[in-house]
Scaffold this active site. Structure first.
Site, PDB file in Angstrom:
ATOM      1  N   GLU A 104      49.797  58.129  21.110  1.00 36.99           N
ATOM      2  CA  GLU A 104      51.254  58.175  20.934  1.00 36.99           C
ATOM      3  C   GLU A 104      51.761  59.576  20.605  1.00 36.99           C
ATOM      4  O   GLU A 104      52.952  59.759  20.369  1.00 36.99           O
ATOM      5  CB  GLU A 104      51.676  57.212  19.822  1.00 36.99           C
ATOM      6  CG  GLU A 104      51.190  55.781  20.013  1.00 36.99           C
ATOM      7  CD  GLU A 104      51.715  55.152  21.284  1.00 36.99           C
ATOM      8  OE1 GLU A 104      52.841  55.501  21.687  1.00 36.99           O
ATOM      9  OE2 GLU A 104      51.005  54.317  21.873  1.00 36.99           O
ATOM     10  N   HIS A 127      57.796  44.813  25.457  1.00 36.53           N
ATOM     11  CA  HIS A 127      58.301  45.920  24.639  1.00 36.53           C
ATOM     12  C   HIS A 127      59.311  45.413  23.599  1.00 36.53           C
ATOM     13  O   HIS A 127      60.482  45.843  23.589  1.00 36.53           O
ATOM     14  CB  HIS A 127      58.957  46.968  25.537  1.00 36.53           C
ATOM     15  CG  HIS A 127      58.652  48.377  25.129  1.00 36.53           C
ATOM     16  ND1 HIS A 127      57.454  48.998  25.391  1.00 36.53           N
ATOM     17  CD2 HIS A 127      59.385  49.289  24.450  1.00 36.53           C
ATOM     18  CE1 HIS A 127      57.469  50.223  24.918  1.00 36.53           C
ATOM     19  NE2 HIS A 127      58.628  50.429  24.339  1.00 36.53           N
ATOM     20  N   ARG A 177      47.680  47.320  21.139  1.00 38.14           N
ATOM     21  CA  ARG A 177      46.243  47.617  21.050  1.00 38.14           C
ATOM     22  C   ARG A 177      45.609  46.892  19.864  1.00 38.14           C
ATOM     23  O   ARG A 177      44.462  46.438  19.944  1.00 38.14           O
ATOM     24  CB  ARG A 177      46.033  49.133  20.948  1.00 38.14           C
ATOM     25  CG  ARG A 177      46.379  49.869  22.242  1.00 38.14           C
ATOM     26  CD  ARG A 177      45.988  51.329  22.195  1.00 38.14           C
ATOM     27  NE  ARG A 177      46.831  52.122  21.316  1.00 38.14           N
ATOM     28  CZ  ARG A 177      47.990  52.660  21.655  1.00 38.14           C
ATOM     29  NH1 ARG A 177      48.481  52.463  22.879  1.00 38.14           N
ATOM     30  NH2 ARG A 177      48.684  53.389  20.800  1.00 38.14           N
ATOM     31  N   ASN A 223      52.506  47.171  36.293  1.00 32.92           N
ATOM     32  CA  ASN A 223      53.932  46.901  36.496  1.00 32.92           C
ATOM     33  C   ASN A 223      54.262  46.745  37.975  1.00 32.92           C
ATOM     34  O   ASN A 223      55.202  46.028  38.335  1.00 32.92           O
ATOM     35  CB  ASN A 223      54.774  48.033  35.904  1.00 32.92           C
ATOM     36  CG  ASN A 223      54.813  47.996  34.393  1.00 32.92           C
ATOM     37  OD1 ASN A 223      54.578  46.959  33.781  1.00 32.92           O
ATOM     38  ND2 ASN A 223      55.098  49.131  33.771  1.00 32.92           N
TER      39      ASN A 223
END
Length: 498
Positions: free
Chosen positions: A255, A383, A394, A427
């Protein structure tokens, strides 16, 4: 008088048929008023029917739009959220038919898509490179052909012809049938009626399925070998402790956290601040530590994972960074690269479907690695949070793996670009490359534990960081055994035929 004679004839015909000649209504005549009243009633009744029909049609249209909006939410059917991608993950025979039915772009949109001038230029150059690559391949110049194929793919990564021909080159020359099958599949996602891609896919699908099943069987064997080691084994305990630090270090590193492994370990062990690093970077590490402890103390033992558990997990992930947003669904629309997650108004429905899927019989029938990878993808695709979606996904993945007897999987921060690339492919319709990537990471983590607990005289596997010329941090294993594994083993998608 001809006119009067004709009228007289008409009256006589009417009398013969037994019909009564109706008197022409005149305004002011009572008969006219009654007829006017009847006509008005008929008109009102017809207007009522027309209004009712219009209202019903409008309601049906709105309901239909709402239904199809929910049905097409992220291009998947309402009753089976992400079911199509699940079928890809377990290699259903009907995956192509399911894909054609539910893929987010219609054939007409895909085939008849318009391109910008720059895109058209790239496509022309890509097709030119493609022809040269095929000529080089026919001439036996495989290296040049490979470079030209790669150049064509870089210029037009979503052109069916480029994907098809490069896949054929990989299948027949490089003998990488897994990657070839992936490109055939991508070509079909763009043009489902492409006959050559469909024929190639039908030829490679069974072989790829066999390779993937063999890979999962290998993971099961390594898990069994690790499970046979007693928990009191000192090497295993040291390896678990080291892996704990590595997991947090890599997860926050994906991140964008810039803490080194040594700094991460120092923060977790001493709770002391590191000079030159932001408060948020410290808090991200502490939040992951809280979440991992929550998993070990609570979630691993639970039979079912609920929305509340996921919210509690997220509350700990953001507990030090943003305690207000921690454990709360986002209230705004967000955009993640090219992916547009669902709106905040749809989150409750989607998360409930996700919970149902997590605890369904179908999910329990999946291989643990497939199940965990799918859960990871589903959550990050929805999301549901304003921040911390990747870390929470995760953590959820590792919770499911730990429940199945696997250790927490480490996704190296150095493979961040691959990680996001495979999420992007998912996706676009093919979840399998992402599942294989998670399987790769799982196998490497298992190898790390097995190496650490082996009878070799070397020290336990420690990770050291070396600086590349570009200043980029790399992580390497200090292990002769691991060094003997070919580099291709560490590359995701390693599925070349033996």
């Amino acid at each position: 008088m001809p006119w009067e004679f004709l009228k007289k004839c008409d009256r006589q015909k009417a009398e013969v048929r037994g019909e009564k000649e109706e008197q022409e209504p005149v305004p002011g005549n009572p008969h006219f008023q009654v007829q006017f009243h009847v006509t008005s009633c008929r008109f009102a009744f017809l207007a009522f029917l027309a209004g009712s029909f219009l209202a019903f049609s409008l309601h049906a249209l709105i309901s239909s739009n709402l239904f199809w909006r929910l049905r097409q939410l992220h291009h998947l059917p309402t009753a089976h959220y992400l079911q199509t991608r699940d079928e890809f993950a377990v290699y259903s025979v009907d995956e192509l038919n399911a894909f054609k039915e539910f893929y987010d772009k219609s054939t007409a949109d895909s085939v008849g898509a318009t391109y910008t001038e720059a895109e058209e230029t790239n496509i022309k150059e890509a097709l030119s490179s493609l022809r040269l690559a095929q000529d080089m391949y026919m001439a036996g110049k495989d290296d040049k052909a490979a470079r030209l194929f790669e150049h064509a793919l870089a210029l037009a990564p979503r052109h069916p012809e480029v994907l098809l021909r490069y896949g054929e080159f990989l299948e027949h020359n490089q003998r990488n049938i897994v990657l070839a099958d992936q490109y055939y599949f991508q070509a079909l996602t763009i043009n489902p009626s492409h006959s050559e891609a469909l024929a190639n896919r039908q030829r490679t699908a069974d072989v790829v399925q066999t390779l993937d099943e063999r890979r999962l069987a290998s993971l099961d064997a390594k898990r069994a070998a690790l499970s046979a080691i007693h928990e009191a084994n000192s090497a295993l305990r040291r390896a678990k402790k080291e892996a704990y630090f590595q997991h947090i270090y890599h997860s926050v590193g994906i991140e964008g956290n810039t803490m080194t492994l040594a700094q991460t370990r120092s923060i977790l062990e001493t709770r002391m601040a590191v000079d030159g690093k932001s408060i948020d970077e410290h808090n991200e590490i502490l939040g992951m530590d809280l979440a991992m402890k929550y998993i070990n103390a609570s979630l691993v033992q639970k039979l079912e994972i609920t929305i509340k558990d996921i919210l509690e997990l997220h509350r700990r992930v953001l507990g030090h960074v943003d305690p207000i947003e921690g454990g709360e669904f986002r209230r705004n629309q967000v955009y993640v690269g090219g992916h547009v997650p669902p709106g905040p108004g749809d989150l409750a429905v989607l998360m409930q479907r996700f919970e149902d899927w997590l605890n369904s019989e179908y999910s329990s029938s999946l291989h643990p690695v497939n199940y965990a990878a799918l859960a990871h993808y589903k959550l990050v695709h929805i999301h549901p949070f304003i921040d911390g979606n990747g870390r929470t996904s995760r953590l959820l993945m590792n919770t499911l793996l730990m429940r199945a007897g696997y250790p927490p999987v480490i996704i190296p921060k150095q493979q961040r670009s691959k990680y996001y690339h495979f999420l992007k492919l998912a996706n676009e319709g093919d979840i399998r490359p992402f599942v294989r990537f998670i399987a790769d990471c799982t196998e490497k983590t298992l190898d790390l534990y097995l190496w650490a607990t082996s009878d070799l005289p070397q020290q336990i596997p420690m990770l050291i960081q070396t600086e590349t010329e570009a200043g980029e941090q790399l992580v390497k294993l200090q292990s002769p055994q691991m060094a003997s594994i070919p580099e291709s083993f560490y590359e995701s998608g390693s599925g070349a035929l033996p």
